[in-house]
Write a protein that holds these residues in place. Sequence first.
Motif, PDB file in Angstrom:
ATOM      1  N   LEU A   1      27.732  14.688  63.323  1.00  0.00           N
ATOM      2  CA  LEU A   1      28.218  13.313  63.234  1.00  0.00           C
ATOM      3  C   LEU A   1      28.050  12.817  61.805  1.00  0.00           C
ATOM      4  O   LEU A   1      26.975  12.960  61.198  1.00  0.00           O
ATOM      5  CB  LEU A   1      27.431  12.429  64.199  1.00  0.00           C
ATOM      6  N   ARG A   2      29.131  12.233  61.263  1.00  0.00           N
ATOM      7  CA  ARG A   2      29.117  11.795  59.873  1.00  0.00           C
ATOM      8  C   ARG A   2      29.440  10.316  59.770  1.00  0.00           C
ATOM      9  O   ARG A   2      30.214   9.770  60.563  1.00  0.00           O
ATOM     10  CB  ARG A   2      30.112  12.610  59.050  1.00  0.00           C
ATOM     11  N   THR A   3      28.852   9.684  58.764  1.00  0.00           N
ATOM     12  CA  THR A   3      29.105   8.268  58.523  1.00  0.00           C
ATOM     13  C   THR A   3      30.425   8.104  57.771  1.00  0.00           C
ATOM     14  O   THR A   3      31.072   9.085  57.384  1.00  0.00           O
ATOM     15  CB  THR A   3      27.953   7.663  57.717  1.00  0.00           C
ATOM     16  N   ALA A   4      30.805   6.866  57.535  1.00  0.00           N
ATOM     17  CA  ALA A   4      32.097   6.599  56.905  1.00  0.00           C
ATOM     18  C   ALA A   4      32.191   7.201  55.512  1.00  0.00           C
ATOM     19  O   ALA A   4      33.293   7.555  55.046  1.00  0.00           O
ATOM     20  CB  ALA A   4      32.347   5.094  56.843  1.00  0.00           C
ATOM     21  N   ASP A   5      31.061   7.330  54.802  1.00  0.00           N
ATOM     22  CA  ASP A   5      31.093   7.910  53.457  1.00  0.00           C
ATOM     23  C   ASP A   5      30.978   9.432  53.466  1.00  0.00           C
ATOM     24  O   ASP A   5      30.843  10.054  52.404  1.00  0.00           O
ATOM     25  CB  ASP A   5      29.981   7.309  52.593  1.00  0.00           C
TER      26      ASP A   5
ATOM     27  N   THR B   1      26.025  13.178  56.623  1.00  0.00           N
ATOM     28  CA  THR B   1      25.547  13.460  57.970  1.00  0.00           C
ATOM     29  C   THR B   1      24.668  12.309  58.446  1.00  0.00           C
ATOM     30  O   THR B   1      23.828  11.801  57.702  1.00  0.00           O
ATOM     31  CB  THR B   1      24.738  14.775  57.999  1.00  0.00           C
ATOM     32  N   LEU B   2      24.871  11.893  59.678  1.00  0.00           N
ATOM     33  CA  LEU B   2      24.119  10.782  60.251  1.00  0.00           C
ATOM     34  C   LEU B   2      22.618  11.069  60.194  1.00  0.00           C
ATOM     35  O   LEU B   2      22.173  12.182  60.525  1.00  0.00           O
ATOM     36  CB  LEU B   2      24.565  10.542  61.694  1.00  0.00           C
ATOM     37  N   ASP B   3      21.863  10.063  59.808  1.00  0.00           N
ATOM     38  CA  ASP B   3      20.407  10.210  59.737  1.00  0.00           C
ATOM     39  C   ASP B   3      19.843  10.487  61.130  1.00  0.00           C
ATOM     40  O   ASP B   3      20.240   9.855  62.127  1.00  0.00           O
ATOM     41  CB  ASP B   3      19.791   8.931  59.170  1.00  0.00           C
ATOM     42  N   GLY B   4      18.905  11.406  61.189  1.00  0.00           N
ATOM     43  CA  GLY B   4      18.333  11.795  62.474  1.00  0.00           C
ATOM     44  C   GLY B   4      17.643  10.657  63.193  1.00  0.00           C
ATOM     45  O   GLY B   4      17.684  10.572  64.429  1.00  0.00           O
ATOM     46  N   LYS B   5      17.005   9.744  62.446  1.00  0.00           N
ATOM     47  CA  LYS B   5      16.304   8.628  63.076  1.00  0.00           C
ATOM     48  C   LYS B   5      17.294   7.689  63.768  1.00  0.00           C
ATOM     49  O   LYS B   5      17.048   7.214  64.884  1.00  0.00           O
ATOM     50  CB  LYS B   5      15.489   7.874  62.030  1.00  0.00           C
TER      51      LYS B   5
ATOM     52  N   SER C   1      29.007   4.433  68.516  1.00  0.00           N
ATOM     53  CA  SER C   1      30.338   4.002  68.051  1.00  0.00           C
ATOM     54  C   SER C   1      30.230   2.831  67.088  1.00  0.00           C
ATOM     55  O   SER C   1      31.086   2.652  66.211  1.00  0.00           O
ATOM     56  CB  SER C   1      31.211   3.622  69.241  1.00  0.00           C
ATOM     57  N   ALA C   2      29.189   2.042  67.204  1.00  0.00           N
ATOM     58  CA  ALA C   2      29.011   0.900  66.300  1.00  0.00           C
ATOM     59  C   ALA C   2      28.638   1.329  64.889  1.00  0.00           C
ATOM     60  O   ALA C   2      28.699   0.525  63.954  1.00  0.00           O
ATOM     61  CB  ALA C   2      27.932  -0.040  66.854  1.00  0.00           C
ATOM     62  N   LEU C   3      28.278   2.600  64.701  1.00  0.00           N
ATOM     63  CA  LEU C   3      27.879   3.101  63.380  1.00  0.00           C
ATOM     64  C   LEU C   3      29.065   3.623  62.564  1.00  0.00           C
ATOM     65  O   LEU C   3      28.866   4.138  61.460  1.00  0.00           O
ATOM     66  CB  LEU C   3      26.831   4.215  63.546  1.00  0.00           C
ATOM     67  N   ASP C   4      30.277   3.508  63.104  1.00  0.00           N
ATOM     68  CA  ASP C   4      31.491   3.943  62.394  1.00  0.00           C
ATOM     69  C   ASP C   4      31.399   5.425  62.007  1.00  0.00           C
ATOM     70  O   ASP C   4      31.484   5.789  60.829  1.00  0.00           O
ATOM     71  CB  ASP C   4      31.728   3.085  61.155  1.00  0.00           C
ATOM     72  N   LEU C   5      31.225   6.261  63.009  1.00  0.00           N
ATOM     73  CA  LEU C   5      31.045   7.700  62.795  1.00  0.00           C
ATOM     74  C   LEU C   5      32.341   8.462  63.014  1.00  0.00           C
ATOM     75  O   LEU C   5      33.295   7.967  63.619  1.00  0.00           O
ATOM     76  CB  LEU C   5      29.961   8.236  63.743  1.00  0.00           C
ATOM     77  N   HIS C   6      32.344   9.698  62.525  1.00  0.00           N
ATOM     78  CA  HIS C   6      33.454  10.613  62.775  1.00  0.00           C
ATOM     79  C   HIS C   6      32.929  12.044  62.715  1.00  0.00           C
ATOM     80  O   HIS C   6      31.802  12.289  62.265  1.00  0.00           O
ATOM     81  CB  HIS C   6      34.576  10.431  61.743  1.00  0.00           C
ATOM     82  N   VAL C   7      33.730  12.978  63.179  1.00  0.00           N
ATOM     83  CA  VAL C   7      33.434  14.402  63.016  1.00  0.00           C
ATOM     84  C   VAL C   7      34.678  15.090  62.456  1.00  0.00           C
ATOM     85  O   VAL C   7      35.806  14.650  62.682  1.00  0.00           O
ATOM     86  CB  VAL C   7      33.027  15.087  64.347  1.00  0.00           C
TER      87      VAL C   7
END
Length: 339
Positions: free
Chosen positions: A257-261, A264-268, A294-300
């Motif tokens: 899972l990756r953030t908008a930038d 990789t999404l932080d594990g915490k 979904s509120a974190l604006d993620l993508h793969v």
Amino acid sequence: MIWLNWRQFRVQAIAAAVGLALFAGYLLYLGMDIRDAHDAYRSRCAGTTGCAQAAAEFQGTYRNTLLFLAAGLGLVPVVIGVFWGAPLIARELELGTHRLVWNQSVTRRRWLLARTAFAGLAAMVVAGLAALALTWAASPYDRVASDRFGTIEFGARNIVPIGYAFLAFTLGTVIGLFLRRTLPAMAVTGAVFLVVQFAVPNLVRPHLMPSERATLPMTAQAINQARNLGSITGAPVIGGLQVPGAPDAWISDTSPLRTADGRTLDGKAFNACLNSPPKTGADGTFGDTAVCLSALDLHVDLEYQPSDRYWPFQLAETGLYLAAGALLTLIALRRVRRA
């Protein structure tokens, strides 16, 4: 030579024919049962919600049985390589009975070709008929499950098992020719071919054709359509996704899972949504966790193969096995001159 080969191979051929008949008989019964259940599933598929539930129940009824049968069919080439290929020449060399034939008018190469052609063709026929029976029995399930590229399923359907059987047989024959001892040849053949069965689907198959790429936004709906979320290491991963508009596509690689930038999404943050998400009362497979993520604006980022490449992959992988088997046969023909 044909009569001699039949005399030496008849026990294995009869045993294979009996086993194939029993296997085909069971698959005939299973295939008819799957078709009856598929008709019942279609009759229940009145709406989107009801259709999804009916599909899940239909798949759940037969998933484990078909996986078990596919895994069993995957072991058939191993058995062929160990019990047909490895002893074929090794036993002759170990007992010294090859000298009787070589002192006749038959050349070593002709003797080897006759022996391998007879048993090798039988191996391909057995594996091909078993795969044909399983493909027929499982076809309604495969249409609903949309998982024809599955690691186990792909190698147990249509023509790939024929290539597997040929490769396993020639591998066993060559190993027996080099080791000249039956039991060591059987053990080495089994070990080597199991490595091949693991390596090709995971390391070779994904690279037979260039992958397509896509970015999939992780909305709550997309997350709820996944099969699993997270891993035993706590990594921010998601599995079992589908390419929008192409449910039959084979996803060969899924990024974390990756953030908008693009990081990789932080594990915490991932574990916070996974273990203690805000209570929203959301339904779906992952409920509040899906809403939180979904509120974190993620993508793969996905790499996938479109479903219309299924038969090109079948042909490419089968051709790979046949080519490897042919190469092993050439090695055997060169080696037998010094046996």
